[in-house]
Write a protein that holds these residues in place. Structure first.
Motif, short mmCIF file in Angstrom:
data_model
loop_
_atom_site.label_atom_id
_atom_site.label_comp_id
_atom_site.label_asym_id
_atom_site.label_seq_id
_atom_site.Cartn_x
_atom_site.Cartn_y
_atom_site.Cartn_z
N LYS A 1 37.11 34.34 31.84
CA LYS A 1 36.80 33.42 32.93
C LYS A 1 37.21 34.02 34.27
O LYS A 1 38.25 34.66 34.39
CB LYS A 1 37.54 32.08 32.71
CG LYS A 1 37.05 31.29 31.51
CD LYS A 1 37.77 29.95 31.40
CE LYS A 1 37.27 29.13 30.23
NZ LYS A 1 37.99 27.84 30.10
N ARG A 2 36.39 33.82 35.26
CA ARG A 2 36.71 34.24 36.61
C ARG A 2 37.60 33.20 37.29
O ARG A 2 37.56 32.02 36.93
CB ARG A 2 35.42 34.44 37.41
CG ARG A 2 34.55 35.57 36.88
CD ARG A 2 33.28 35.68 37.69
NE ARG A 2 32.43 36.74 37.19
CZ ARG A 2 32.52 38.02 37.57
NH1 ARG A 2 33.42 38.37 38.47
NH2 ARG A 2 31.70 38.93 37.07
N PRO A 3 38.40 33.64 38.28
CA PRO A 3 38.53 35.00 38.80
C PRO A 3 39.47 35.84 37.93
O PRO A 3 40.39 35.29 37.31
CB PRO A 3 39.12 34.78 40.19
CG PRO A 3 39.93 33.53 40.03
CD PRO A 3 39.19 32.67 39.06
N PHE A 4 39.25 37.14 37.89
CA PHE A 4 40.09 38.03 37.12
C PHE A 4 41.25 38.51 37.99
O PHE A 4 41.05 38.99 39.10
CB PHE A 4 39.28 39.23 36.61
CG PHE A 4 38.13 38.83 35.73
CD1 PHE A 4 38.34 38.21 34.52
CD2 PHE A 4 36.83 39.06 36.14
CE1 PHE A 4 37.28 37.84 33.71
CE2 PHE A 4 35.76 38.70 35.34
CZ PHE A 4 35.99 38.08 34.12
N GLU A 5 42.44 38.37 37.45
CA GLU A 5 43.66 38.73 38.20
C GLU A 5 43.99 40.21 37.98
O GLU A 5 44.92 40.57 37.26
CB GLU A 5 44.83 37.84 37.77
CG GLU A 5 44.58 36.36 37.93
CD GLU A 5 44.54 35.93 39.40
OE1 GLU A 5 44.94 36.75 40.26
OE2 GLU A 5 44.14 34.79 39.67
N HIS A 6 43.23 41.09 38.63
CA HIS A 6 43.39 42.53 38.40
C HIS A 6 44.75 43.04 38.88
O HIS A 6 45.40 43.82 38.20
CB HIS A 6 42.27 43.31 39.10
CG HIS A 6 40.90 42.95 38.62
ND1 HIS A 6 40.07 42.09 39.31
CD2 HIS A 6 40.21 43.33 37.51
CE1 HIS A 6 38.94 41.95 38.66
NE2 HIS A 6 38.99 42.69 37.57
N THR B 1 46.35 27.23 41.60
CA THR B 1 46.38 28.44 40.79
C THR B 1 46.49 28.06 39.32
O THR B 1 47.28 27.19 38.95
CB THR B 1 47.59 29.32 41.17
OG1 THR B 1 47.50 29.64 42.57
CG2 THR B 1 47.60 30.60 40.37
N LYS C 1 45.98 31.54 33.42
CA LYS C 1 45.32 32.81 33.73
C LYS C 1 46.27 33.78 34.43
O LYS C 1 46.40 34.93 34.04
CB LYS C 1 44.08 32.57 34.60
CG LYS C 1 43.39 33.86 35.06
CD LYS C 1 42.12 33.57 35.79
CE LYS C 1 41.04 33.18 34.80
NZ LYS C 1 40.66 34.31 33.91
#
Length: 261
Positions: free
Chosen positions: A34-39, A135, A139
């Motif tokens: 699922k977006r957003p991806f916490e790179h 937030t 995730k």
């Protein structure tokens, strides 16, 4: 005075806990896609989980190879099979000892650290503050750590295997002369690519369960700062137990596969 639970109550509590962990694992796995991806957070956790664990893993791997070789050599020497020592040690390390010992070390170092960290966040209401600010803690906090352990533990296993073979060579040259090319030929000639596949696959499962149990135990902390230490301790015990269960299942599947082949 605490009332002692009956065996049936203990069994019921075990299955309830297993169900909660399975539900938590499913919710965590869904966050991977699922977006957003916490790179950035994933890279930060990979650094702390992977890079910071290299010294401990390296020393442990080297000592395992050294001790295993020194302990096995007298037995093989009695049967005149000392030349089989490098191949025996290499197969043992690659198939079983390397992945399991590395996973147990990660359970002690990483899972307990994650449990204590998230437990402290839970007690100090940082998790609630994330939810209020928009937030997603599942995730940002949970998924990133579980993904980091899933990716880093197999890499740590490769490092431990390499250092274990270095310790094996060091133990052999202590007892006699052995060139590096000859050692490589003796140690790796019986090892096939198929020997590395099951060990690598189960290393990913080890990494996933180490991160998952640590996050779950930390996320279930509700009773003040004292429960943070309890969460860390419980994470180590539960993760280690889960590693043995996964390894048992993996060995049975691998044995079935070899019998078919």
């Amino acid at each position: 005075m605490l009332k002692r639970r009956t065996p049936w109550q203990q069994l019921e509590a075990f299955f309830l806990e297993a169900g909660k962990i399975a539900s938590f694992a499913f919710a965590t796995f869904n966050q991977f896609f699922k977006r957003p991806f916490e790179h950035k957070e994933l890279l930060r956790q990979s650094y702390y989980i992977g890079y910071k664990s290299i010294p401990l893993i390296s020393v442990t791997g080297f000592i395992i190879g050294l001790v295993l070789t020194l302990q096995s050599r007298p037995v093989l020497l009695d049967f005149g099979a000392e030349s089989l020592l490098p191949s025996m040690v290499s197969i043992s390390i690659f198939r079983e000892i390397g992945p399991v010992i590395t996973a147990l070390i990660c359970a002690g170092r990483i899972s307990s650290g994650i449990g204590a960290e998230i437990g402290a966040m839970k007690v100090t209401e940082q998790i609630d503050a994330m939810e209020v600010s928009g937030t997603n803690p599942m995730k940002f906090v949970v998924a990133t750590r579980v993904m980091a352990t899933t990716l880093m533990v197999p890499l740590l296993v490769f490092i431990a295997d390499a250092l274990a073979m270095t310790g094996t060579y060091f133990a052999l040259i202590l007892k006699g002369n052995l060139s590096v090319p000859l050692f490589i030929d003796l140690a790796f000639s019986p090892v096939e690519f198929i020997d590395l596949i099951p060990a690598t696959i189960k290393s990913f499962f080890f990494g996933y369960i180490v991160g998952l149990i640590g996050c779950y135990k930390g996320y279930q902390t509700h009773f003040g700062t004292e429960s943070v230490g309890m969460a860390a301790n419980s994470a180590v015990v539960s993760a280690s137990f889960a590693i043995f269960i996964i390894d048992l299942i993996a060995v049975q599947i691998t044995d079935l596969f070899y019998s078919i082949m």
